[in-house]
Write an enzyme that holds these catalytic residues in place. Sequence first.
Site, PDB file in Angstrom:
ATOM      1  N   GLU A 173       0.840  -1.200   0.000  1.00  0.00           N
ATOM      2  CA  GLU A 173       0.000   0.000   0.000  1.00  0.00           C
ATOM      3  C   GLU A 173       0.876   1.252   0.000  1.00  0.00           C
ATOM      4  O   GLU A 173       1.565   1.527   0.991  1.00  0.00           O
ATOM      5  CB  GLU A 173      -0.891  -0.001   1.250  1.00  0.00           C
ATOM      6  N   GLU A 233     -11.801   2.843   4.837  1.00  0.00           N
ATOM      7  CA  GLU A 233     -10.895   3.057   5.967  1.00  0.00           C
ATOM      8  C   GLU A 233     -10.982   4.537   6.320  1.00  0.00           C
ATOM      9  O   GLU A 233     -10.268   5.361   5.768  1.00  0.00           O
ATOM     10  CB  GLU A 233      -9.466   2.664   5.588  1.00  0.00           C
TER      11      GLU A 233
HETATM   12  C1  LER Z   1      -3.458   1.589   6.388  1.00  0.00           C
HETATM   13  O1  LER Z   1      -4.278   0.961   5.443  1.00  0.00           O
HETATM   14  C2  LER Z   1      -3.240   3.008   6.058  1.00  0.00           C
HETATM   15  O2  LER Z   1      -3.844   3.525   5.169  1.00  0.00           O
HETATM   16  C3  LER Z   1      -2.252   3.782   6.805  1.00  0.00           C
HETATM   17  O3  LER Z   1      -2.614   5.108   6.894  1.00  0.00           O
HETATM   18  C4  LER Z   1      -1.863   3.229   8.114  1.00  0.00           C
HETATM   19  O4  LER Z   1      -1.386   1.956   7.998  1.00  0.00           O
HETATM   20 MN    MN Z   2      -5.215   2.386   3.861  1.00  0.00          MN
END
Ligand code: LER
Ligand code: MN
Length: 287
Positions: free
Chosen positions: A166, A260
């Site tokens: 990510e 998220e």
């Molecule tokens: C996690 O998915 C993320 O987006 C971060 O900001 C912290 O791990």
């Molecule tokens: Mn994230």
Amino acid sequence: MGGSTLTPGFERMEWPLAFVLSWQPTRFEAAATIQDLESTLEQLRALGYAGVELAVRDPAMVPAPRLRALLERYGLRVPAIGTGQAWVEEGLSLTHPDVAVRRAALARLEAHLELAAEWGSLVIIGLIRGRLMAGVDRARALEWLSEAVAHLADRAAAYPVRLVLEPLNRYETDLLNTVEEALSLIERVGQPHVGVLLDTFHANIEEASLDRAIARAGERLFHVHIADSNRWAPGWGHLDFEPVLKALREAGYRGWLSAEVLPQPSREEAMVQVARWARVALNRFPA
Ligand code: LER
Ligand code: MN
């Protein structure tokens, strides 16, 4: 509850919807902690979510059989497992100058792989990759990181489980801020089951264009985190999701949209807003 009856409007959704929760109390503010697991899962199901993404600091802390029974009862899947809290709470990092810390981070991720195999989840490599620390240059950090990801990818292939890198914004790490940087590490690792997780909150800060970043990731895009510009639920900031959704469709994306978001103004209201946004936005751009 359970079964396959969806909230009206969700039948036409192109991508299944999940909400990110943290298994344990955390300082990471974009993952609301599960206070009362059963009522939260019931709420998610009633709102039309298909899954719950779990941030898990240490799989040893998760009572897997109880959770599995609850997930089955409410017909929810776990599309991905977040691992960043091992860094936030314990300082575990794949690029730490101390080899013992790097090994502990790797061992922790091996445990995450095992849990992911049981739940059919992706494993996220986000903050656990760490950040550049004194005495470590970028080339060395990227070498450690690609070695660690290659090792995990070998293990993951045996289950099988997929891994996602990510890209995160510059205020959280200085290692892999963009899709392009994540793809170059993935290319170095050279395994088909290692892909990209694009988080619209981070990408909005770091990418020149969200739709071009999605197109660039193409078939390597395995997972998507949705949040608005301020990390509130979509619709409560100023991010234009129309080009994002169009780009996902054009890229042939078939994964999840996992929200998220900050638990603002409350976790419940954020859960409701994500579901409401999805109903409107996704029906506006049907497949
Ligand atoms: C996690 O998915 C993320 O987006 C971060 O900001 C912290 O791990
Ligand atoms: Mn994230």
